[in-house]
Write an enzyme that holds these catalytic residues in place. Structure first.
Site, short mmCIF file in Angstrom:
data_model
loop_
_atom_site.label_atom_id
_atom_site.label_comp_id
_atom_site.label_asym_id
_atom_site.label_seq_id
_atom_site.Cartn_x
_atom_site.Cartn_y
_atom_site.Cartn_z
N GLU A 99 -16.63 -26.54 -4.67
CA GLU A 99 -16.29 -26.52 -5.99
C GLU A 99 -15.19 -27.65 -6.38
O GLU A 99 -14.11 -27.48 -6.86
CB GLU A 99 -16.02 -25.42 -6.68
CG GLU A 99 -16.07 -25.37 -7.80
CD GLU A 99 -15.51 -23.99 -8.64
OE1 GLU A 99 -14.56 -23.61 -8.73
OE2 GLU A 99 -16.71 -23.11 -8.77
N HIS A 148 -7.64 -12.38 -17.27
CA HIS A 148 -6.60 -12.17 -15.96
C HIS A 148 -5.80 -13.51 -15.87
O HIS A 148 -4.89 -13.64 -15.02
CB HIS A 148 -7.44 -12.03 -14.81
CG HIS A 148 -8.25 -13.18 -14.19
ND1 HIS A 148 -7.69 -14.14 -13.51
CD2 HIS A 148 -9.41 -13.46 -14.49
CE1 HIS A 148 -8.59 -15.15 -13.21
NE2 HIS A 148 -9.78 -14.68 -13.51
N GLU A 195 -3.80 -23.24 -11.22
CA GLU A 195 -5.29 -23.41 -10.56
C GLU A 195 -5.35 -25.18 -10.74
O GLU A 195 -6.02 -25.55 -9.74
CB GLU A 195 -6.26 -22.89 -11.29
CG GLU A 195 -6.37 -21.25 -10.99
CD GLU A 195 -5.55 -20.45 -11.67
OE1 GLU A 195 -4.83 -20.87 -12.59
OE2 GLU A 195 -5.60 -19.06 -11.45
N HIS A 251 -9.07 -6.26 -14.60
CA HIS A 251 -8.59 -6.97 -13.32
C HIS A 251 -7.47 -5.87 -12.96
O HIS A 251 -6.70 -5.06 -13.64
CB HIS A 251 -8.01 -8.00 -13.78
CG HIS A 251 -7.99 -9.05 -12.65
ND1 HIS A 251 -6.69 -8.72 -11.69
CD2 HIS A 251 -8.27 -10.12 -12.15
CE1 HIS A 251 -6.87 -9.77 -10.59
NE2 HIS A 251 -7.63 -10.59 -10.88
N ASP A 301 -9.99 -23.40 -6.42
CA ASP A 301 -8.48 -23.34 -7.00
C ASP A 301 -7.43 -22.45 -6.92
O ASP A 301 -6.46 -22.44 -7.53
CB ASP A 301 -8.57 -23.87 -8.54
CG ASP A 301 -9.28 -22.67 -9.39
OD1 ASP A 301 -9.31 -21.64 -8.83
OD2 ASP A 301 -10.02 -22.97 -10.35
N ARG A 346 -2.90 -16.03 -15.64
CA ARG A 346 -1.49 -16.11 -15.42
C ARG A 346 -0.75 -16.63 -16.81
O ARG A 346 0.04 -16.18 -17.25
CB ARG A 346 -0.95 -16.58 -14.14
CG ARG A 346 -0.76 -16.02 -13.00
CD ARG A 346 -0.03 -16.68 -11.83
NE ARG A 346 0.50 -15.67 -10.92
CZ ARG A 346 -0.50 -14.83 -10.11
NH1 ARG A 346 -1.85 -15.18 -9.94
NH2 ARG A 346 0.44 -14.26 -9.06
C1 UD1 Z 1 -6.17 -14.86 -8.37
C2 UD1 Z 1 -6.08 -16.20 -8.59
C3 UD1 Z 1 -6.72 -16.96 -9.66
C4 UD1 Z 1 -8.38 -16.34 -9.81
C5 UD1 Z 1 -8.23 -14.90 -9.81
C6 UD1 Z 1 -9.70 -14.28 -9.77
C7 UD1 Z 1 -4.03 -17.55 -7.57
C8 UD1 Z 1 -2.83 -17.92 -8.06
N1 UD1 Z 1 -4.70 -16.97 -8.57
O1 UD1 Z 1 -5.49 -14.52 -9.54
O2 UD1 Z 1 -6.97 -18.56 -9.55
O3 UD1 Z 1 -8.82 -16.91 -11.12
O4 UD1 Z 1 -7.52 -14.62 -8.60
O5 UD1 Z 1 -9.54 -12.88 -10.20
O6 UD1 Z 1 -4.67 -18.14 -6.50
N2 UD1 Z 1 -4.80 -7.07 -7.01
C9 UD1 Z 1 -5.00 -5.56 -6.53
N3 UD1 Z 1 -6.28 -5.60 -6.03
C10 UD1 Z 1 -7.04 -6.73 -5.80
C11 UD1 Z 1 -6.66 -7.66 -6.40
C12 UD1 Z 1 -5.47 -7.91 -7.28
O7 UD1 Z 1 -4.37 -4.59 -6.46
O8 UD1 Z 1 -8.20 -6.35 -5.11
C13 UD1 Z 1 -3.45 -6.98 -7.71
C14 UD1 Z 1 -2.23 -6.99 -7.07
O9 UD1 Z 1 -1.14 -6.26 -7.61
C15 UD1 Z 1 -1.88 -8.43 -6.76
C16 UD1 Z 1 -2.00 -8.65 -8.22
O10 UD1 Z 1 -3.47 -7.97 -8.81
O11 UD1 Z 1 -0.44 -8.47 -6.44
C17 UD1 Z 1 -2.23 -10.26 -8.45
O12 UD1 Z 1 -3.26 -10.82 -7.59
P1 UD1 Z 1 -3.32 -12.27 -7.25
O13 UD1 Z 1 -4.43 -12.86 -6.45
O14 UD1 Z 1 -2.11 -13.10 -7.05
O15 UD1 Z 1 -3.43 -13.08 -8.76
P2 UD1 Z 1 -4.73 -12.84 -9.71
O16 UD1 Z 1 -4.31 -12.87 -11.19
O17 UD1 Z 1 -5.66 -11.83 -9.38
N1 UDP Z 2 -16.84 -10.08 -11.70
C1 UDP Z 2 -17.28 -8.98 -10.99
N2 UDP Z 2 -16.95 -7.88 -11.55
C2 UDP Z 2 -16.04 -7.61 -12.55
C3 UDP Z 2 -15.77 -8.93 -13.26
C4 UDP Z 2 -16.32 -9.93 -12.60
O1 UDP Z 2 -18.04 -8.99 -10.06
O2 UDP Z 2 -15.66 -6.60 -12.99
C5 UDP Z 2 -17.38 -11.51 -11.23
C6 UDP Z 2 -18.03 -12.34 -12.22
O3 UDP Z 2 -19.26 -12.14 -12.42
C7 UDP Z 2 -17.55 -13.77 -11.50
C8 UDP Z 2 -16.40 -13.44 -10.74
O4 UDP Z 2 -16.27 -12.20 -10.84
O5 UDP Z 2 -18.56 -13.91 -10.61
C9 UDP Z 2 -15.11 -14.00 -11.71
O6 UDP Z 2 -13.77 -13.57 -11.43
P1 UDP Z 2 -12.36 -13.60 -11.87
O7 UDP Z 2 -12.93 -13.66 -13.65
O8 UDP Z 2 -11.75 -12.74 -11.54
O9 UDP Z 2 -12.00 -15.11 -11.74
P2 UDP Z 2 -12.26 -16.64 -12.09
O10 UDP Z 2 -13.64 -16.98 -11.96
O11 UDP Z 2 -11.71 -16.84 -13.21
O12 UDP Z 2 -11.38 -17.33 -10.96
#
Ligand code: UD1
Ligand code: UDP
Length: 386
Positions: free
Chosen positions: A119, A222, A133, A255, A97, A224
Site C-alpha cells: 500500500e 478514530h 499517517e 474504537h 501508514d 488522531r
Molecule cells: C492506530 C494508527 C492509525 C490507524 C488505527 C487503526 C498510528 C499512529 N495510528 O491508531 O494510523 O488508522 O490504528 O485503528 O499508528 N486500544 C486498545 N485495544 C486495541 C487497540 C487500541 O485498548 O486493540 C486503545 C489503547 O488504549 C491504545 C489506544 O487505543 O493505547 C490507541 O491505540 P494506537 O494504536 O496508538 O492508536 P489508534 O488510534 O488505534
Molecule cells: N473494521 C472491523 N471492525 C470494526 C470496525 C472496522 O473489522 O468494528 C474493519 C474495517 O472493515 C476495515 C478496518 O477495520 O477493514 C478499518 O480499520 P480502522 O478504521 O480502525 O483503520 P484505518 O483503515 O482508518 O487505518
C-alpha cells in the site's frame, strides 16, 4: 530460499496483510515466511489473527492503554532490533501508514535489510492530515526498496517523488483480497448468516430490525487529528441525526482508544444504551463488520480502509475528514468528504436519507482499489524479480 518477514500491529494492517501471509504460505518451497506482530493494537489485532488463523512467530506485545506516538515508535524500534538480529530475514514487508510500519521500516533499514512497502504511494501532501499517517507513509516510502502501489495514481505519486519506476509495482489493494475472501465466505457458508446475526445481536445490535426495510447508518471514527473539538462536533451531529430520524438506526462500533470514547460519553452521557435508534457497540470482528456494512444504507466514517471497502459494496461513504489519500472513489462519486463540521455532517447525511436521486447517484458499486489478486501479484514479484 528467501526469508520474508511480514510485520504489522494494528487492526487495519492485519486485515490487509492477512491474505498476503496466506498467499506466501502457499509457496513454502520457495519462501520461508515469518510473521512479526508488534501488537500496537492488542484485542483488535487478535480478532483478525484469530479470524485468519495466523499464529505470529514474534509478538512484541507493545500496547499500553493511552499510549502516545513516542511510546509506540520507541517500543517498535527497539523490539524490532532484537527480532531482526535473531531472524535475519532477506526482506521485511510493512503495510501502509501506521507508526508500526514506519518504525519497523526504520528498524530494518538500520540493519540494512530491504523493505517492501505494501500500500505504497498514497498521499494527501499535507503532513498534518491525516496525522501522523501522512508522514509515516512518506518515511516508509523513502526507506522502501520495493513499492507495491495499489492504484496507478499511487504509482504516479511515487514517480513524482523520484522513485525508480522499476521499484514500483501496481498490484491493487490487498484490502480487496481480504474483503472478497470474507464476502465469499459469508455467501458460501449457509450457517454463517445466522451465526453473524447472532453475533451482532450479542454485540448489541439486532439486525432483524432491518428486515422490514429500516435504514441503517453505520459509523466509525478514530483519527488522531479529530480528537478534541472535531470529535465533539462529530458526536453532536450524530446525536442530532439520530433524534431527527427516529425511524433510521445508527450503529457505531466504537474504537477502543479512550480518546474516542471520551467525547462520545461527553455528548451522549454515561449510559450509551439508553435511546431507541442509537446503538453504541464494541469493535466488531471483521466478518460481522463486513456483514453489517453490506446491510448499511450509508457509511459515515473517518477510516481509511472503510473508504476502500464500502464503495465495492455499493455503499455511499461520507468521510469525516478534510482530506483523503484515496481520491479514486471520490472521483467515482461514491465517497464524499464532509469534514467534522456539525452542519455539513447533518446536511449531507440528511440529503442521502431524504433524496432518493442523490442516494442512487452515490450508491453504485465501484472498485478502483483492486480485483482481489493483489497478494498474488506481490508474491509473483518476489518469485520472479526480487
Ligand atoms: C492506530 C494508527 C492509525 C490507524 C488505527 C487503526 C498510528 C499512529 N495510528 O491508531 O494510523 O488508522 O490504528 O485503528 O499508528 N486500544 C486498545 N485495544 C486495541 C487497540 C487500541 O485498548 O486493540 C486503545 C489503547 O488504549 C491504545 C489506544 O487505543 O493505547 C490507541 O491505540 P494506537 O494504536 O496508538 O492508536 P489508534 O488510534 O488505534
Ligand atoms: N473494521 C472491523 N471492525 C470494526 C470496525 C472496522 O473489522 O468494528 C474493519 C474495517 O472493515 C476495515 C478496518 O477495520 O477493514 C478499518 O480499520 P480502522 O478504521 O480502525 O483503520 P484505518 O483503515 O482508518 O487505518
Amino acid at each position: 530460499m528467501k526469508k520474508i518477514m511480514l510485520v504489522f500491529g494494528t487492526r487495519p494492517e492485519a486485515i490487509k496483510m492477512a491474505p498476503l501471509v496466506k498467499e506466501f504460505q502457499k509457496h513454502t518451497n520457495e519462501f520461508a515466511v515469518e510473521v512479526c506482530v508488534t501488537a500496537q493494537h492488542r484485542q483488535m489485532l487478535d480478532q483478525v489473527l484469530s479470524l485468519f488463523e495466523i499464529k505470529p512467530d514474534y509478538d512484541l506485545d507493545i500496547m499500553k492503554p493511552g499510549q502516545d506516538l513516542y511510546d509506540v515508535t520507541a517500543r517498535v524500534l527497539t523490539g524490532m532490533r532484537d527480532v531482526l538480529k535473531e531472524s535475519r530475514p532477506d526482506v521485511v514487508l510493512v503495510h501502509g501508514d501506521t507508526t508500526t510500519s514506519s518504525a519497523a521500516a526504520l528498524a530494518a533499514f538500520y540493519q540494512q535489510i530491504p523493505v517492501g512497502h505494501v500500500e505504497a504511494g498514497l498521499r494527501t501532501h499535507n503532513i498534518y492530515s491525516p496525522w501522523p499517517e501522512e508522514m509515516n507513509r512518506q518515511i516508509t516510502g523513502r526507506i522502501a526498496e520495493y513499492n507495491f502501489a495499489p492504484t496507478p495514481l499511487s504509482k504516479k505519486n511515487l514517480l513524482a517523488e523520484g522513485i525508480d519506476p522499476e521499484k514500483i509495482i501496481v498490484t491493487g489493494n490487498t484490502v480487496i483480497d481480504a474483503l472478497y475472501q470474507v464476502v465469499d465466505k459469508i455467501k458460501n457458508t449457509s450457517t454463517l448468516n445466522e451465526e453473524l446475526r447472532m453475533e451482532l445481536k450479542k454485540a448489541g445490535y439486532n439486525t432483524s430490525r432491518l428486515d422490514k426495510g429500516k435504514k441503517l447508518v453505520l459509523i466509525t471514527g478514530h483519527r488522531r487529528e479529530n480528537f478534541g473539538d472535531g470529535f465533539i462536533s462529530m458526536c453532536k451531529a450524530i446525536k442530532a441525526l439520530s433524534e431527527k430520524y427516529t425511524d433510521v438506526d445508527f450503529v457505531y462500533p466504537m474504537h477502543l482508544n479512550p480518546n474516542v470514547r471520551k467525547p462520545i460519553h461527553e455528548v451522549f452521557g454515561e449510559n450509551l444504551n439508553g435511546s431507541g435508534n442509537m446503538f453504541f457497540i464494541e469493535p466488531l470482528e471483521y466478518l460481522s463488520f463486513v456483514y453489517l456494512m453490506d446491510k448499511a444504507h450509508i457509511v459515515l466514517t473517518d477510516s481509511g480502509g472503510i473508504q476502500e471497502e464500502a464503495p465495492g459494496l455499493g455503499k455511499p461513504v461520507l468521510v469525516m475528514r478534510d482530506t483523503t489519500e484515496r481520491p479514486e472513489a471520490l472521483d467515482a462519486g461514491t465517497v464524499k468528504l464532509v469534514g467534522t463540521d456539525f452542519d455539513k455532517i447533518v446536511d449531507n447525511v440528511s440529503s442521502l436519507i431524504d433524496d432518493a436521486d442523490k442516494y442512487d447517484k452515490m450508491s453504485h458499486a465501484v472498485n478502483p482499489y483492486g480485483d482481489g489478486k493483489a497478494c498474488r501479484r506481490i508474491v509473483d514479484f518476489f518469485k520472479t524479480k526480487a
